[in-house]
Design a protein around this motif. Structure first.
Motif, PDB file in Angstrom:
ATOM      1  N   GLY A   8      45.503  51.646  36.224  1.00 41.32           N
ATOM      2  CA  GLY A   8      44.384  51.219  36.275  1.00 41.32           C
ATOM      3  C   GLY A   8      44.574  49.740  37.390  1.00 41.32           C
ATOM      4  O   GLY A   8      43.350  49.515  37.032  1.00 41.32           O
ATOM      5  N   ARG A 205      45.391  35.455  44.375  1.00 42.75           N
ATOM      6  CA  ARG A 205      45.624  35.689  42.673  1.00 42.75           C
ATOM      7  C   ARG A 205      45.555  34.995  41.551  1.00 42.75           C
ATOM      8  O   ARG A 205      45.032  35.114  40.506  1.00 42.75           O
ATOM      9  N   LEU A 212      39.005  33.901  33.246  1.00 41.35           N
ATOM     10  CA  LEU A 212      39.209  33.918  31.845  1.00 41.35           C
ATOM     11  C   LEU A 212      38.373  32.739  31.453  1.00 41.35           C
ATOM     12  O   LEU A 212      38.845  32.127  29.998  1.00 41.35           O
ATOM     13  N   PRO A 266      36.718  42.434  41.771  1.00 42.65           N
ATOM     14  CA  PRO A 266      36.469  40.923  42.220  1.00 42.65           C
ATOM     15  C   PRO A 266      37.546  40.830  42.275  1.00 42.65           C
ATOM     16  O   PRO A 266      37.357  39.210  42.514  1.00 42.65           O
TER      17      PRO A 266
ATOM     18  N   LEU B  86      36.980  32.165  25.118  1.00 40.40           N
ATOM     19  CA  LEU B  86      37.095  32.590  25.957  1.00 40.40           C
ATOM     20  C   LEU B  86      36.180  33.430  27.290  1.00 40.40           C
ATOM     21  O   LEU B  86      34.902  33.458  26.800  1.00 40.40           O
ATOM     22  N   ALA B  87      35.967  33.092  28.726  1.00 39.38           N
ATOM     23  CA  ALA B  87      34.395  33.406  29.704  1.00 39.38           C
ATOM     24  C   ALA B  87      34.789  35.000  29.657  1.00 39.38           C
ATOM     25  O   ALA B  87      35.915  35.678  29.805  1.00 39.38           O
ATOM     26  N   THR B  89      34.189  38.274  31.735  1.00 39.09           N
ATOM     27  CA  THR B  89      35.014  38.237  32.671  1.00 39.09           C
ATOM     28  C   THR B  89      34.470  40.000  32.755  1.00 39.09           C
ATOM     29  O   THR B  89      34.409  40.631  32.540  1.00 39.09           O
ATOM     30  N   TYR B  90      34.251  39.680  34.415  1.00 41.44           N
ATOM     31  CA  TYR B  90      33.158  40.795  35.501  1.00 41.44           C
ATOM     32  C   TYR B  90      34.470  41.556  36.738  1.00 41.44           C
ATOM     33  O   TYR B  90      34.975  41.277  36.862  1.00 41.44           O
ATOM     34  N   GLY B  91      34.225  43.751  36.193  1.00 40.38           N
ATOM     35  CA  GLY B  91      34.677  43.834  37.257  1.00 40.38           C
ATOM     36  C   GLY B  91      35.759  44.602  36.925  1.00 40.38           C
ATOM     37  O   GLY B  91      36.704  45.257  38.154  1.00 40.38           O
ATOM     38  N   PHE B  92      37.039  43.244  36.517  1.00 42.46           N
ATOM     39  CA  PHE B  92      38.737  43.609  36.918  1.00 42.46           C
ATOM     40  C   PHE B  92      39.064  44.622  35.060  1.00 42.46           C
ATOM     41  O   PHE B  92      38.464  44.679  34.706  1.00 42.46           O
ATOM     42  N   SER B  93      39.996  45.508  36.027  1.00 45.12           N
ATOM     43  CA  SER B  93      40.752  46.465  34.895  1.00 45.12           C
ATOM     44  C   SER B  93      40.891  46.045  33.790  1.00 45.12           C
ATOM     45  O   SER B  93      41.137  44.856  34.123  1.00 45.12           O
ATOM     46  N   TYR B  95      44.506  46.811  32.194  1.00 46.40           N
ATOM     47  CA  TYR B  95      45.144  46.377  32.892  1.00 46.40           C
ATOM     48  C   TYR B  95      45.219  45.616  34.327  1.00 46.40           C
ATOM     49  O   TYR B  95      46.004  44.348  33.886  1.00 46.40           O
ATOM     50  N   ASP B  96      44.364  45.159  34.759  1.00 46.80           N
ATOM     51  CA  ASP B  96      44.592  43.838  35.559  1.00 46.80           C
ATOM     52  C   ASP B  96      44.723  42.398  34.441  1.00 46.80           C
ATOM     53  O   ASP B  96      45.295  41.617  34.631  1.00 46.80           O
ATOM     54  N   VAL B  97      43.407  42.450  33.580  1.00 48.29           N
ATOM     55  CA  VAL B  97      43.472  41.383  32.906  1.00 48.29           C
ATOM     56  C   VAL B  97      44.857  41.273  31.766  1.00 48.29           C
ATOM     57  O   VAL B  97      45.258  40.225  32.112  1.00 48.29           O
ATOM     58  N   SER B  99      47.783  41.789  33.024  1.00 48.46           N
ATOM     59  CA  SER B  99      49.044  41.877  34.313  1.00 48.46           C
ATOM     60  C   SER B  99      49.047  40.184  33.711  1.00 48.46           C
ATOM     61  O   SER B  99      50.171  40.407  34.751  1.00 48.46           O
ATOM     62  N   TRP B 100      47.983  39.774  34.215  1.00 49.85           N
ATOM     63  CA  TRP B 100      46.814  37.924  34.207  1.00 49.85           C
ATOM     64  C   TRP B 100      48.907  37.867  33.841  1.00 49.85           C
ATOM     65  O   TRP B 100      49.262  36.363  33.722  1.00 49.85           O
ATOM     66  N   ALA B 131      43.736  51.525  30.012  1.00 45.51           N
ATOM     67  CA  ALA B 131      44.018  50.698  30.848  1.00 45.51           C
ATOM     68  C   ALA B 131      42.847  51.068  32.604  1.00 45.51           C
ATOM     69  O   ALA B 131      43.209  50.090  32.914  1.00 45.51           O
ATOM     70  N   GLU B 132      42.793  51.976  32.398  1.00 42.95           N
ATOM     71  CA  GLU B 132      41.731  51.740  34.205  1.00 42.95           C
ATOM     72  C   GLU B 132      40.104  51.344  33.550  1.00 42.95           C
ATOM     73  O   GLU B 132      39.299  50.811  34.971  1.00 42.95           O
ATOM     74  N   HIS B 147      42.663  41.545  24.785  1.00 50.58           N
ATOM     75  CA  HIS B 147      43.462  39.808  24.595  1.00 50.58           C
ATOM     76  C   HIS B 147      44.355  39.641  23.930  1.00 50.58           C
ATOM     77  O   HIS B 147      45.354  39.062  24.603  1.00 50.58           O
TER      78      HIS B 147
END
Lengths: 328, 258
Positions: A8, A205, A212, A266, B86-87, B89-93, B95-97, B99-100, B131-132, B147
């Motif tokens: 993902g 990054r 968020l 993005p 929380l704001a 969030t657009y476009g991120f997967s 998994y991305d979120v 992983s932050w 995840a994707e 979250h």
């Protein structure tokens, strides 16, 4: 290394592909631009007139597009653009003041003063727009309007009143032109462009995590205030030095990041690289069009970008309005 | 890790008190519920511990670190926060979120555990198959679970969860409770606020009760969730009855009286 069981992660393939496509397009239009024009194709004209012009257009386009990415990410504001938040007008004012003080255009010193005044401009806008640690979307634009109006007024006073401001007219500053680009000017903006791009890539990054919101980004370990200042400073570097050479070109920094986001998503690292390339392509194309469309008459390049850009800006405003449900 | 407030309070502009100076030490390795009415100062108390707010009086500490004097990366190694603001969030997967959350471990030996931590966190909230998916396509409840996974993946000894159940339905709340209990099982210290006192009485060991910008009780949950304390906190007549056998899971029944 073992393969991850859950997939993902954003795939980098699309951004590599688009980078290659844009690079090829850039090469093709550069060659085309170098060999077309009213004058002949003598090597003096190609290397001393057209080449610095194409190089300047590419660098300014890349700088504006990356600055747009940085402003939109750092301010979490889909409508941010260097010209809309006052950075460009602040830079123009600096270059004109420098000229009135006897500092030639297209020099490194002129670029430095443009960076200084552009920094002051964005600083003022954010000072007006932030309240209790929150930076509001619309107030940033309103502050940008005010700063731009003020800076443009002072520019027109200095240009009108002073011979020292030289051959650059008020409309040169407000709509931009590559007609006065030369190798000296190109070289004057390269240090800032390189530094600005390096900063942008280094903070890519943490800028993703800005999505968020400030408090959650901070909770995840991002030094929010430092990253925001770095992003804004990089945006100033990438915008101001270009403006000092070619004047204000609006909408490139606003629209290119949005278009590129649609193509590759993005994630900021890819967004910075691909937007930079796309910005270069668009301004080289726009400048070549402004030279050739009504040849031998040359159109102001900022007018060309605004005619395409302003209607698209309206579409963006409407979609941002629908998405956010109103401005807070 | 010792989590403490030292006469720590916050006044906002215009001298409005958001939390009177408060001293407390959280029970290490336990679940502490923050209970109190709207606007009592629950989020302020949690924000002072997390570093979201700078105290105007006293200080908060996590182990040897004074919160406001600790760099954001180090702070994020010590505590994770699930906040209410929380704001979108657009476009991120997904998994991305998630992983932050691994940001604080960049450049440390723990970075090698990134993938494992993210996978475990996603599985623990039942989102391993999402995840994707782009995060903006999820429902509010699913997003809240993502979250929650993000906060778990941060893998810090202290978790601060500010109303993590606000967007969750019945099933989501049950999942949340078992996730929180599981985190307790792995040795985490957890500070959780919720308006659902009944549920908190089931999962928490300790309670911090705040009312009108003051700490009015801090101690074992059975002593906190009583008719007297809860009535005082909410400024209403409230009856609390504990049900269940001693030794088994006990739960308080909280009812408003006329």
């Amino acid at each position: 290394m073992k393969m991850s069981g859950i997939r993902g992660k954003s795939s980098p393939h699309r951004s590599v592909l688009w980078s290659l496509v844009l690079l090829i397009v850039l090469v093709v239009i550069t060659v085309f631009a170098l060999y077309s024009g009213v004058a002949g194709n003598e090597s003096v004209i190609i290397w001393n007139i057209r080449a610095p012009r194409v190089a300047t257009a590419a660098a300014v386009g890349a700088g504006l597009a990356i600055a747009g990415v940085l402003l939109q990410g750092a301010l979490r504001n889909p409508l941010a653009d260097p010209a809309l938040v006052g950075v460009s007008a602040g830079a123009a004012l600096g270059a004109v003041i420098a000229a009135a003080l006897g500092i030639s255009y297209n020099t490194f010193l002129s670029a430095c003063i443009a960076v200084l005044t552009a920094s002051i401009a964005i600083g003022l806008v954010l000072w007006v727009a932030s309240s209790q640690g929150r930076i509001e979307v619309v107030t940033v634009l309103l502050g940008g309007i005010a700063i731009t109006a003020f800076a443009a007024a002072v520019v027109s006073v200095i240009v009108t009143a002073s011979d020292l401001a030289g051959s650059r007219t008020v409309s040169f500053w407000t709509t931009g032109s590559f007609a006065l680009a030369n190798w000296l000017g190109f070289v004057s903006m390269i240090p800032a462009m390189v530094l600005g791009t390096a900063i942008a890539l280094a903070i890519a990054r943490p800028l993703d995590i800005f999505a968020l919101g400030d408090s959650a980004a901070f909770a995840s370990g991002v030094p929010v205030a430092k990253i925001r200042i770095a992003a804004l400073f990089a945006a100033v570097l990438l915008t101001a030095t270009g403006v000092a050479v070619v004047g204000i070109i609006a909408f490139v920094g606003l629209l290119i990041p949005h278009a590129v986001r649609l193509l590759i998503g993005p994630s900021h690292r890819a967004l910075i690289i691909v937007s930079g390339l796309a910005g270069a392509v668009v301004l080289v194309l726009a400048d070549t069009a402004s030279r050739l469309l009504l040849s031998p008459i040359e159109l102001p390049v900022g007018a060309v970008t605004a005619i395409v850009g302003a209607p698209l800006f309206l579409v963006l405003v409407s979609s941002a309005r629908a998405r956010q449900g109103g401005w807070a | 890790m010792k989590v403490e407030l030292h006469a720590c309070g916050l006044k906002s502009k215009g001298d409005r008190v958001r939390l009177n100076p408060t001293s407390l030490t959280l029970a290490s390795g336990q679940i502490t519920a923050v209970i109190g009415p709207n606007g009592a100062g629950k989020s302020t108390l949690m924000g002072l511990i997390s570093g979201a707010f700078k105290p105007t009086h006293g200080y908060a500490s996590l182990g040897d670190h004074i919160v406001t004097e600790t760099r954001s990366q180090k702070l994020a190694q010590l505590r994770a926060v699930l906040s209410q603001d929380l704001a979108q969030t657009y476009g991120f997967s997904v998994y991305d979120v998630v992983s932050w959350a691994r940001t604080p471990w960049r450049g440390t030996e723990h970075q090698s555990k990134d993938a494992q931590a993210i996978e475990r966190a996603l599985s623990s909230v039942g989102m391993q198959n999402a995840a994707e998916r782009p995060i903006h396509q999820l429902s509010g409840g699913e997003r809240q679970r993502v979250h929650l996974a993000r906060v778990i993946a941060q893998d810090s000894p202290l978790l601060i969860l500010d109303e993590p159940d606000s967007d969750l339905d019945l099933v989501g709340r049950n999942l949340l409770d078992s996730v929180v209990t599981g985190l307790f099982g792995s040795g985490k210290t957890i500070l959780i606020s919720s308006h659902d006192v009944n549920r908190m009485s089931r999962i928490a060991h300790q309670a911090v009760v705040v009312s009108q910008q003051k700490l009015i009780f801090h101690g074992p949950i059975q002593q906190a969730v009583t008719s007297e304390v809860i009535s005082e906190a909410f400024q209403s007549k409230i009856r609390v009855q504990w049900v269940g056998q001693p030794g088994a899971v006990q739960e308080a029944k909280v009812t408003m009286m006329e």
